[in-house]
Design an enzyme around this catalytic site. Sequence first.
Site, mmCIF file in Angstrom:
data_model
loop_
_atom_site.group_PDB
_atom_site.id
_atom_site.type_symbol
_atom_site.label_atom_id
_atom_site.label_comp_id
_atom_site.label_asym_id
_atom_site.label_seq_id
_atom_site.Cartn_x
_atom_site.Cartn_y
_atom_site.Cartn_z
ATOM 1 N N SER A 173 0.808 -1.211 0.000
ATOM 2 C CA SER A 173 0.000 0.000 0.000
ATOM 3 C C SER A 173 0.849 1.273 0.000
ATOM 4 C CB SER A 173 -0.955 -0.039 1.197
ATOM 5 O OG SER A 173 -1.917 0.985 1.129
ATOM 6 N N ASP A 196 -2.396 6.406 -3.405
ATOM 7 C CA ASP A 196 -1.267 5.721 -2.779
ATOM 8 C C ASP A 196 -0.784 4.617 -3.711
ATOM 9 O OD1 ASP A 196 -3.422 4.007 -2.443
ATOM 10 O OD2 ASP A 196 -2.803 3.340 -0.451
ATOM 11 N N ASP A 250 -1.073 1.446 -4.053
ATOM 12 C CA ASP A 250 -1.940 0.409 -4.621
ATOM 13 C C ASP A 250 -3.313 0.931 -5.013
ATOM 14 O OD1 ASP A 250 -2.895 0.719 -1.991
ATOM 15 O OD2 ASP A 250 -3.521 -1.375 -1.861
#
Length: 447
Positions: free
Chosen positions: A104, A243, A245
Site C-alpha cells: 500500500s 497511494d 496500490d
Amino acid sequence: MIMSKRKYFGTDGIRGKVGENPITPDFVLKLGWAAGKVLARHGSRKIIIGKDTRISGYMLESSLEAGLAAAGLSAAFTGPMPTPAIAYLTRTYRAEAGIVISASHNPYYDNGIKFFSIDGTKLPDDVEEAIEAEMEKPLTCVESAELGRASRIVDAAGRYIEYCKGTFPSDQSLSGLKIVLDCANGATYHIAPNVLTELGAEVIAIGCEPNGLNINEGCGATDVTLLQKRLATEKADIGLAFDGDGDRVIMVDHRGNRIDGDQILYIIVCDALRQGQLHGGVVGTLMSNMGLELALQQLDIPFIRAKVGDRYVLEKLQEQGWRLGAENSGHIILLDKTTTGDGIIAGLQVLSAMIRNNMSLYDLCCEIKLMPQVLINVRFSGSHNPLATEDVLNVVNQVEKELAGRGRVLLRKSGTEPLIRIMVEGENEKQVTSMVNRIAEVVKQVK
C-alpha cells in the site's frame, strides 16, 4: 483489549520488510499452498493475482504461484493493478479469491499479501485463521495431473478502466477541467490518467514512472507537496493523489489546500443527500475528525465510528445496511459503486459533485470545519505493549483532563507496522501539538 487469534494476518493482510519473515520467498510459497488448500475446498480452481510496482512483486508472485500450483489451484496474473481492480476482477471472473501483492502506502522495501473473497471483500477472520492453521502443516503436492496452471489476463487494465468510467454519470463530462494526477509511481500509473482523459479531462500526470524502487517516494497520497506545487504551476482546477496500490485518494483544491478522507466523504454524502439518494448513515473510524461528526450532526445524518482499518468500516456498513464510509487517510468505501476502498472511483464521485453543483472543490468543503488533529508515530520493538504501562496511562489521563471534553486522545498499535500511533485532537493547534509531543516522549521511554 481483545487480541486477534491470527499470527500473521493484520488489519490489511500480511505485511513486512522484504527478506525478513514473513515476507520471504519460502514463507510466501507456503502461504500460497496453505491458501490453496483452504480455498480449494470451496470448489473453484482459479485465483487472480495482482501486484503494485515494487521490484519484489516479481519474486513474490512466482512464490505464490508455485504454492498455489502445488495445492492444485491455477493462478491468473494481471501484472501491476490497483488493489480495488483485483477485487473487481475477482468478482467478474467468479474466481475463488483474489490476491494482491502490495504494501500500500509503505516504502518499496516493504511488501505484503492481501486476499479478496469471491465477492470482492476482504477474507473473513475464520478463513484467514484456517489458512494460518494450514501453514503449520507440512507442505505436500498434488499429483502432477492435478497441478495448477499459470495464465495472464491480458485485458485486465482495459476492463477496470471501463468499470471505473461506468461509475461516472453518463450525462456528465470532465471536459473543461484541468486535473493533476499523482499516481505515486504505483499501480494506478497506467489506469487513472486513461480514466480521466477518456472522460474528457485535461490531465497532467506525475508519479507515473515506476522503476520498482520509487513507489510512494516523496509523492502520492502520503505526501502531496509535489502535487501542490504542480497544481500551482499548471493553474489546474483540482489535484488527486493516490497511494501505491490505489485504494486511497487525497485531493488538493485550486488554492493548494489538502483535502483528506473525512472531507471527501462529506462531499460525497452531501451530494447524495441533495439528490435524495442517501440511505441511512455514515461510518467513520476512531481517527475520523470530530469536525466530520459535527458537520453530519448538523444535517441530521447518523454517524458511527469503527475501529481503524477499512475492513472494519465495511463490517459496520454491512451491519447497519448503510452505503458510505471512510477513513481520513483516504480509504473511501462506496458500497453502491464497489466493494472496497477505491481511490479512482471516489475521486470520480467528487468530480461529479463539482460538475453537478457548479462548485469548486474548495467551495464544496466550506461547510465542514476540521478540528486541529496531530498524529505522531512512535516505533517500538519487542512484544511489550507500551499502551498498558502506568506512565503512558497517566500522561493520557492528564491530557484528557486538560482537554475538558473539547477534544480527544487516541493511542493505538498500527495493524501494519511496528508503530504506536498517537493522536490528539482539540480546538487549539498549538496546544494539541504540545500535548501529542508530551505523550510521545513518555511512549518512547517505555522499554
